[in-house]
Design an enzyme around this catalytic site. Structure first.
Site, PDB file in Angstrom:
ATOM      1  N   LYS A 151      59.863  28.484  40.087  1.00 30.67           N
ATOM      2  CA  LYS A 151      59.107  28.861  38.891  1.00 30.67           C
ATOM      3  C   LYS A 151      59.957  28.678  37.631  1.00 30.67           C
ATOM      4  CE  LYS A 151      56.571  32.471  39.436  1.00 30.67           C
ATOM      5  NZ  LYS A 151      56.098  33.874  39.560  1.00 30.67           N
TER       6      LYS A 151
ATOM      7  N   LYS B  68      65.246  38.136  43.333  1.00 33.43           N
ATOM      8  CA  LYS B  68      64.176  39.113  43.592  1.00 33.43           C
ATOM      9  C   LYS B  68      64.781  40.321  44.281  1.00 33.43           C
ATOM     10  CE  LYS B  68      59.647  39.174  42.849  1.00 33.43           C
ATOM     11  NZ  LYS B  68      59.006  38.581  41.663  1.00 33.43           N
TER      12      LYS B  68
ATOM     13  N   THR C 277      51.859  37.950  31.833  1.00 36.48           N
ATOM     14  CA  THR C 277      51.450  37.314  33.094  1.00 36.48           C
ATOM     15  C   THR C 277      49.943  37.074  33.099  1.00 36.48           C
ATOM     16  OG1 THR C 277      53.239  38.514  34.205  1.00 36.48           O
ATOM     17  CG2 THR C 277      51.640  37.405  35.601  1.00 36.48           C
TER      18      THR C 277
ATOM     19  N   ASN D 298      48.207  45.536  36.867  1.00 34.64           N
ATOM     20  CA  ASN D 298      48.517  45.063  35.512  1.00 34.64           C
ATOM     21  C   ASN D 298      48.031  43.635  35.301  1.00 34.64           C
ATOM     22  OD1 ASN D 298      50.605  43.375  33.766  1.00 34.64           O
ATOM     23  ND2 ASN D 298      50.619  45.440  32.940  1.00 34.64           N
TER      24      ASN D 298
ATOM     25  N   SER E  96      59.627  37.296  29.846  1.00 39.38           N
ATOM     26  CA  SER E  96      60.945  37.880  30.083  1.00 39.38           C
ATOM     27  C   SER E  96      62.046  37.049  29.430  1.00 39.38           C
ATOM     28  CB  SER E  96      61.212  37.982  31.590  1.00 39.38           C
ATOM     29  OG  SER E  96      60.583  39.115  32.145  1.00 39.38           O
TER      30      SER E  96
END
Length: 421
Positions: free
Chosen positions: A99, A111, A195, A226, A354
């Site tokens: 990504k 992660k 997102t 969210n 981010s």
């Protein structure tokens, strides 16, 4: 014989490795190169202990996977979930590598996950858990090393505890170590909805290519956290008709459309979208195979698999979650000529948000919210166009393959010049 349950609980790392090996065939990579690409550089397992309200010690296990740093510091979220596993965390860190590469961000993939049901903890216990997790991994993170962010069941409050604990224990005042922070701690409000904003922007771009446009298209969103909530808001603002949504307790479909504000209120007051006053109550399984123009799986992985992929009636799928389709589902949908906008492109608005926050922290807070939003949309549009052009040039391949080819090629080039592959 493989059951649906076995597919749903199948190893996400295995699924992602299968997808990588497919790309390896296209790019002519040999086994050693594929091993280098699929193996994480470091996996940290930690024991986290807290004192419960009853005075007893509770013990949890957590992991941070640092998959690949060829393009820059590791970057990726931290999830708190009762079913998280080490393999899942490694797989998600691999997805983050692709990504970040695809969006041309100066990051590698990382992660983290802690195996816990955060809903079973008091606020005080959750704060203890958050701080103690950072105590366990602080030596391995930093704005130039590894930059965590929110993910499933974590939010800006947890990032605040992370930052405060990191500052105390490391002695470093470095707010860029974490993203997804509150505005008062150097965060950007756009990060909260970036997102969902990105999913809808990518859906709009894909709908223009495959459906003749987004306005008036019927959308189903599987998952109403969210991401799903903000996606519905932005779909509505762009003239699409959201006809179905779901959460962990089930879903609701109304062919006449659902109202975002009303649905938010129902979720807030009753705890689930299934209590929406109109429409038909359905299970998550039924929702996924219901008729619509655009399906957005925005919950967990492996929800579309070889058993339900033949029944999917959507004309376009946009992956809001990470890894919602198995490798088998990819093949089936490609054969059925149903385009799938892959997770590494569709839901990358979060990590682009981010990135803007991280860069802003490092530059001394010089970016305003409107500029941040423009940067996110521009970066995603550039990536979409690159993927779509690669998709057309590859011939008989799907959008995921095109996106992966672009992403993996960049990582390979970086590893080659470093002498790592």
């Amino acid at each position: 014989m493989t059951s649906v349950e076995e597919v749903l609980t199948s190893n996400l790392y295995t699924q992602q490795t299968k997808k990588l090996y497919k790309i390896g065939e296209i790019l002519g990579l040999h086994e050693d190169q594929l091993t280098a690409l699929s193996t994480p550089e470091r996996v940290i397992q930690v024991k986290i202990q807290i004192k419960g309200k009853d005075g007893l010690i509770k013990t949890f296990t957590g992991w941070r996977s640092q998959h690949n740093s060829a393009l820059g510091p590791y970057k990726g979220g931290v999830r708190f979930h009762p079913n998280v596993t080490q393999d899942e965390v490694i797989a998600l860190s691999m997805i983050m590598t692709w990504k970040n590469s695809l969006l041309q961000l100066p990051y590698g993939g990382g992660k983290a996950g802690v195996r816990v049901d955060p809903k079973s903890l008091s606020k005080e216990e959750l704060e203890q858990l958050s701080r103690n997790f950072i105590d366990a991994i602080y030596k391995y993170i930093g704005s130039n090393i590894d930059v965590p962010a929110p993910d499933v069941n974590t939010d800006s409050q947890i990032m605040s505890w992370f930052l405060d604990e990191y500052t105390k224990i490391s002695g470093k005042i470095d707010p860029a170590t974490f993203t997804g922070k509150p505005v008062d701690l150097g965060g950007l409000s756009v990060r909260e909805f970036s997102t969902g904003l990105g999913v809808v922007h990518t859906s709009k771009l894909a709908a223009e290519k495959f459906l003749g446009g987004l306005e008036g298209r019927r959308v189903i969103i599987q998952g109403f956290g969210n991401l799903g909530s903000y996606a519905m808001k932005f779909f509505e603002e762009n003239g699409a008709l959201v006809i179905g949504v779901s959460d962990s307790k089930g879903g609701v479909i109304d062919p006449n459309g659902l109202n975002y504000s009303k649905l938010e209120e129902v979720k807030k007051t009753t705890g689930s979208v299934v209590n929406y006053p109109s429409g038909k109550k359905v299970s998550n399984d039924e929702l996924i195979i219901s008729e619509c123009d655009i399906l957005v799986p925005a919950a967990l992985e492996n929800v579309i698999h070889k058993f339900n992929a033949p029944k999917v009636k959507a004309k376009l799928i946009v992956e809001g979650a990470n890894g919602p389709l198995t490798a088998d589902a990819d093949s089936i949908l490609k054969e059925r000529q149903i385009p799938v906008v892959p997770d590494i492109l569709a839901n990358s608005g979060g990590v682009v948000g981010s990135y803007v926050e991280w860069a802003n922290n490092r530059m001394g807070e010089i970016i305003n919210e409107e500029d941040a939003k423009k940067l996110i949309l521009a970066r995603m549009e550039k990536a979409f166009n690159e993927v779509y052009n690669k998709y057309n040039s590859l011939g008989d391949q799907d959008l995921r393959t095109a996106a992966m080819v672009v992403a993996v090629e960049r990582v390979i080039r970086a590893m080659k010049v470093r002498g790592l592959i």
